[in-house]
Design a protein around this motif. Structure first.
Motif: not given
Length: 150
Positions: A50-79
């Motif tokens: 999941v990613r949030v970009d500013d008007a110039a297309g630069e990232p201002v935040g994001g999240l990476t994760g995975w799903t498996w076996g009914g589990l959703c895991a957040v790996h990294l989150l940054w703002v």
């Protein structure tokens, strides 16, 4: 650094310690994913972002994760610092939760260090499930869980 050990009737084995080993990481990921999938019939983890970009297309935040076996895991989150406190972390987490539910997940997990954001996850409805004190550098690693999709 290497060390050799002989098993009776087998060729010698060599133990090595070193820096990052991408081939080993790929092998371990493949083998453990296969083992875990066979053990619980859950198949292969599916990554997402999941990613949030500013008007110039630069990232201002994001999240990476995975799903498996009914589990959703957040790996990294940054703002990015200049937009912290504007609700983007919560929006990123809600989007991740929605993606987990869309993929059939019933549970969500995340971990953070005590100097990062444990209170943030509590406000989002997570409950603390474990804590490893003293790491890193005298802080603690805190694990969180939340039931989702109900």
């Amino acid at each position: 650094m290497t060390a050799e050990q002989q098993h009776p009737g087998a060729a010698p084995l060599t133990l090595r310690t070193g820096g990052q080993d991408e081939a080993l990481e790929e092998l371990l990921d493949h083998e453990l994913t296969a083992f875990n999938g066979a053990a619980c019939g859950a198949g292969t983890p599916k990554e997402f972002s999941v990613r949030v970009d500013d008007a110039a297309g630069e990232p201002v935040g994001g999240l990476t994760g995975w799903t498996w076996g009914g589990l959703c895991a957040v790996h990294l989150l940054w703002v990015r610092e200049d937009v912290r406190g504007d609700g983007w972390g919560s929006r990123l987490m809600r989007a991740a939760e929605e993606e987990g539910v869309r993929r059939g997940c019933t549970d969500m997990v995340v971990s953070t260090y005590t100097f990062q954001a444990p209170e943030f996850y509590l406000k989002l409805g997570f409950r603390e499930t474990g804590r490893t004190p003293g790491v890193p550098g005298g802080h603690a690693d805190v694990s969180f869980h939340k039931v989702i999709g109900t």
